[in-house]
Motif scaffolding. Structure first.
Motif, PDB file in Angstrom:
ATOM      1  N   GLY A  29      31.236 -21.239 -12.745  1.00  0.00           N
ATOM      2  CA  GLY A  29      31.243 -19.971 -12.141  1.00  0.00           C
ATOM      3  C   GLY A  29      30.029 -19.819 -11.296  1.00  0.00           C
ATOM      4  O   GLY A  29      29.991 -19.176 -10.011  1.00  0.00           O
ATOM      5  N   MET A  30      28.929 -20.836 -11.363  1.00  0.00           N
ATOM      6  CA  MET A  30      27.894 -20.633 -10.453  1.00  0.00           C
ATOM      7  C   MET A  30      28.304 -21.275  -9.035  1.00  0.00           C
ATOM      8  O   MET A  30      27.852 -20.736  -7.794  1.00  0.00           O
ATOM      9  CB  MET A  30      26.547 -21.346 -10.790  1.00  0.00           C
ATOM     10  CG  MET A  30      25.733 -20.685 -12.034  1.00  0.00           C
ATOM     11  SD  MET A  30      25.724 -18.859 -11.714  1.00  0.00           S
ATOM     12  CE  MET A  30      24.314 -18.975 -10.345  1.00  0.00           C
ATOM     13  N   GLY A  31      29.450 -22.179  -9.163  1.00  0.00           N
ATOM     14  CA  GLY A  31      29.932 -22.667  -8.094  1.00  0.00           C
ATOM     15  C   GLY A  31      30.645 -21.544  -7.190  1.00  0.00           C
ATOM     16  O   GLY A  31      30.628 -21.472  -5.866  1.00  0.00           O
ATOM     17  N   ASP A 144      35.913 -26.762  -4.658  1.00  0.00           N
ATOM     18  CA  ASP A 144      35.550 -25.795  -5.755  1.00  0.00           C
ATOM     19  C   ASP A 144      36.661 -25.458  -6.516  1.00  0.00           C
ATOM     20  O   ASP A 144      36.677 -24.917  -7.825  1.00  0.00           O
ATOM     21  CB  ASP A 144      34.332 -25.010  -5.703  1.00  0.00           C
ATOM     22  CG  ASP A 144      33.262 -25.174  -6.776  1.00  0.00           C
ATOM     23  OD1 ASP A 144      33.009 -26.305  -6.922  1.00  0.00           O
ATOM     24  OD2 ASP A 144      32.818 -24.140  -7.166  1.00  0.00           O
ATOM     25  N   TYR A 145      37.424 -24.717  -5.576  1.00  0.00           N
ATOM     26  CA  TYR A 145      38.643 -24.140  -6.232  1.00  0.00           C
ATOM     27  C   TYR A 145      39.401 -24.877  -7.094  1.00  0.00           C
ATOM     28  O   TYR A 145      39.399 -24.204  -8.217  1.00  0.00           O
ATOM     29  CB  TYR A 145      39.591 -23.342  -4.864  1.00  0.00           C
ATOM     30  CG  TYR A 145      39.072 -22.099  -4.340  1.00  0.00           C
ATOM     31  CD1 TYR A 145      39.638 -20.896  -4.514  1.00  0.00           C
ATOM     32  CD2 TYR A 145      37.939 -22.239  -3.498  1.00  0.00           C
ATOM     33  CE1 TYR A 145      39.359 -19.790  -3.951  1.00  0.00           C
ATOM     34  CE2 TYR A 145      37.507 -21.071  -3.209  1.00  0.00           C
ATOM     35  CZ  TYR A 145      38.038 -19.638  -3.232  1.00  0.00           C
ATOM     36  OH  TYR A 145      37.718 -18.457  -2.716  1.00  0.00           O
ATOM     37  N   PRO A 146      40.113 -25.754  -6.610  1.00  0.00           N
ATOM     38  CA  PRO A 146      41.045 -26.510  -7.590  1.00  0.00           C
ATOM     39  C   PRO A 146      40.352 -27.256  -8.849  1.00  0.00           C
ATOM     40  O   PRO A 146      40.728 -27.308  -9.791  1.00  0.00           O
ATOM     41  CB  PRO A 146      41.761 -27.575  -6.742  1.00  0.00           C
ATOM     42  CG  PRO A 146      40.716 -27.654  -5.443  1.00  0.00           C
ATOM     43  CD  PRO A 146      40.280 -26.366  -5.258  1.00  0.00           C
ATOM     44  N   LEU A 147      39.101 -27.866  -8.574  1.00  0.00           N
ATOM     45  CA  LEU A 147      38.256 -28.350  -9.601  1.00  0.00           C
ATOM     46  C   LEU A 147      37.776 -27.456 -10.634  1.00  0.00           C
ATOM     47  O   LEU A 147      37.792 -27.618 -11.905  1.00  0.00           O
ATOM     48  CB  LEU A 147      37.147 -29.299  -8.804  1.00  0.00           C
ATOM     49  CG  LEU A 147      37.517 -30.492  -7.821  1.00  0.00           C
ATOM     50  CD1 LEU A 147      36.587 -31.049  -7.084  1.00  0.00           C
ATOM     51  CD2 LEU A 147      38.104 -31.622  -8.693  1.00  0.00           C
ATOM     52  N   SER A 148      37.169 -26.433 -10.100  1.00  0.00           N
ATOM     53  CA  SER A 148      36.582 -25.460 -11.259  1.00  0.00           C
ATOM     54  C   SER A 148      37.851 -24.914 -12.184  1.00  0.00           C
ATOM     55  O   SER A 148      37.712 -24.761 -13.388  1.00  0.00           O
ATOM     56  CB  SER A 148      35.959 -24.276 -10.816  1.00  0.00           C
ATOM     57  OG  SER A 148      34.712 -24.718 -10.226  1.00  0.00           O
ATOM     58  N   ALA A 149      39.085 -24.479 -11.229  1.00  0.00           N
ATOM     59  CA  ALA A 149      40.171 -23.929 -12.182  1.00  0.00           C
ATOM     60  C   ALA A 149      40.705 -24.950 -13.145  1.00  0.00           C
ATOM     61  O   ALA A 149      40.752 -24.677 -14.362  1.00  0.00           O
ATOM     62  CB  ALA A 149      41.134 -23.388 -11.074  1.00  0.00           C
ATOM     63  N   THR A 150      40.779 -26.112 -12.571  1.00  0.00           N
ATOM     64  CA  THR A 150      41.331 -27.228 -13.389  1.00  0.00           C
ATOM     65  C   THR A 150      40.563 -27.580 -14.733  1.00  0.00           C
ATOM     66  O   THR A 150      41.068 -27.752 -15.973  1.00  0.00           O
ATOM     67  CB  THR A 150      41.640 -28.515 -12.624  1.00  0.00           C
ATOM     68  OG1 THR A 150      42.570 -28.058 -11.643  1.00  0.00           O
ATOM     69  CG2 THR A 150      42.568 -29.439 -13.345  1.00  0.00           C
TER      70      THR A 150
END
Length: 540
Positions: A29-31, A144-150
């Motif tokens: 989340g901090m990302g 950060d979008y695809p990596l954090s969600a995945t």
């Protein structure tokens, strides 16, 4: 026919909510906090940049960024984000989520600090430097979008997975809020230290030389939260789903998740190898099998995210123009440079506090109760209703006595964007695609969204200009006006509602159920029904 699931994945699906879930939410989340801060804080300082670098002696209004410069400054980070989403989404499936996760964060920290620096003091040099580093900032943010969600979807349990992924995304709200608060504090401190007359009283003295530090401090502050989480990101183990299903290392997956879940898990290497030998779940992105199984789903996730971001980002980036048009922010010539930053930041912070942040957390609370589909459909519906309610009687809202009503209606469109498609378009692509393509497909969906954001950012900039050529901002051609622009955004939201019907519901299902990775190939099933044994390879 469903096949037997790996124990390590079953354990993750059934795990009770534990400390590691909340740790993962904060780290990922901090990302997003930094992402939102960096992408939205630029809208707080564009008026100041115009005053500092594009002042014209004797002009009745303060300096404004020329159209091409304004479009570049507002849109270049989105171009970087789009490229980063596609590149890092693909890389996350090739190298693993964890290896790529640190790269994106370091890129964000370096580019965030560098965007507050300039090679020279001439307008061209300052804007070129700003645009260059904001492109690379966007590139890191895109990853950060695809990596954090995945990562969050693969760590979460089945029961509360939607809430956990939505909570990561909800940190965007705090990022937007922090951007406004930092701008308020910095501008108020400089305003107190360096008093200045209004532009009407003394055009040159209204922008103190120290104002050049204000925008730099606001932009550079975005590096701080990202830098603080770097160590913790590097300590996170690779997700069990990637290690077991993609890297085919069951022993490592079991060892990693045993530490995380604090239970003993069996390493089922034989089962992983058997799954690997079975055909049917090894198709690539550009294959007929993918098109047959997930083509409609990918069309649904890309189209809804694309349509949402046209409306969402044009609203967010140009709040200040809308507030000025209805008189909520005084005319620029009646303020000095720092006062203008303060008042724009105050208005945006109020909107974030009253509607943006609550909207995100409503989604977190309800997503696993009423489902993704219902929230997305409802969000698009109310965004359409409120946008038309603002646009059709637009003249009514511009009267002084009705301005508070306009702000309330405008806030409600934000509330239902966040308690609606802005959150669900992020959550769903992380749940419905196979593990080996999950990050890539999320990146493609998110990149479609950023293409919409670019259209919103560039298009609204020109479209919202008044139809009367004498009333447009300097350098801009006449547009269709704010009223007609809002009608167009209402139509876009209605299309988003229609495309929502292409997106499947994933509430309460495991990732393998949604992606059909736990289903055997039809040929293998038929072979077994005829008395065949498991397919084995002969050692050479």
């Amino acid at each position: 026919m469903a096949r037997e699931q790996l124990h390590v994945l079953t354990a993750l699906d059934a795990a009770k909510t534990q400390l590691y879930h909340f740790t993962a939410i904060v780290i990922a989340g901090m990302g997003f906090f930094t992402d939102a801060y960096d992408l939205f804080c630029i809208s707080l300082v564009t008026k100041l940049l115009g005053r500092i670098y594009y002042h014209e002696n004797g002009a009745p209004k303060p300096g404004n960024l020329p159209p091409n410069v304004s479009a570049a400054v507002n849109g270049v980070a989105f171009c970087g984000t789009l490229a980063g989403q596609l590149f890092f989404g693909w890389l996350g499936d090739k190298l693993g989520r964890k290896k790529v996760y640190g790269m994106t964060l370091m890129l964000m920290v370096i580019a965030s600090v560098a965007s507050g620096l300039s090679f020279g003091d001439k307008p061209k040099a300052v804007m070129a430097t700003l645009c260059f580093f904001r492109f690379w900032l966007g590139f890191g943010i895109g990853g950060d979008y695809p990596l954090s969600a995945t990562i969050m979807s693969e760590y979460a349990n089945k029961k509360t997975r939607g809430a956990f992924i939505a909570a990561v995304f909800a940190m965007q709200g705090f990022g937007i809020l922090a951007g406004g608060m930092v701008a308020i504090i910095v501008s108020a401190a400089f305003k107190a230290g360096y008093p200045a007359p209004t532009y009407q009283e003394n055009a040159v003295a209204s922008t103190v030389p120290e104002a050049d530090y204000v925008w730099r401090i606001i932009l550079m502050f975005g590096a701080l939260p990202a830098a603080l989480t770097y160590y913790w990101r590097m300590k996170m183990p690779e997700t069990a789903r990637y290690t077991a299903l993609v890297a085919k290392n069951a022993k490592q997956a079991a060892a990693d998740m045993s530490k995380v879940l604090q239970v003993e898990l069996e390493a089922e290497q034989e089962k992983v190898e058997k799954f690997g030998r079975e055909k049917g779940n090894d198709f690539g992105l550009f294959t007929k099998e993918f098109l047959k199984r997930h083509g409609v789903h990918l069309l649904g996730t890309t189209s809804t995210w694309f349509l949402l971001d046209i409306a969402f980002y044009s609203q967010n980036l140009f709040q200040k123009d809308i507030f000025s048009a209805i008189g909520w922010i005084p005319p620029a010539q009646t303020m000095n440079a720092l006062d203008e930053v303060y008042k724009i930041a105050r208005a945006q912070t109020l909107i974030a506090l009253c509607s943006t942040v609550p909207g995100y957390w409503f989604t977190v609370f309800f997503i696993d109760r009423i489902g993704r589909f219902a929230i997305q459909l409802m969000g698009f519906f109310f965004m359409t209703v409120f946008m038309f309610a603002l646009a059709i009687p637009y003249t009514h809202w511009t009267h002084r006595e009705n301005r508070i009503g306009f702000v309330i209606m405008y806030s409600l469109t934000f509330f239902f964007a966040n308690f609606g498609p802005n959150a669900t378009t992020f959550v769903v692509p992380a749940e419905i695609f196979p593990a080996r393509l999950r990050s890539t497909c999320h990146g493609i969906s998110a990149a479609a969204g950023k293409a919409g954001a670019i259209i919103g950012a560039f298009g609204f900039l020109y479209a919202a200009q008044p139809t009367d050529p004498n009333k447009t901002d300097a350098g801009y051609p006449p547009g269709i006006g704010i009223r007609n622009s809002l009608i167009v955004l209402g139509c876009v939201n209605f299309l988003g509602m229609l495309f929502t019907f292409l997106v499947p519901e994933s509430k309460g299902k495991s990732l393998e159920e949604m992606s059909k990775e736990n289903e055997e190939d039809e040929n293998v099933t038929e072979f077994r029904s005829q008395g065949g044994n498991d397919i084995r390879t002969v050692p050479v």
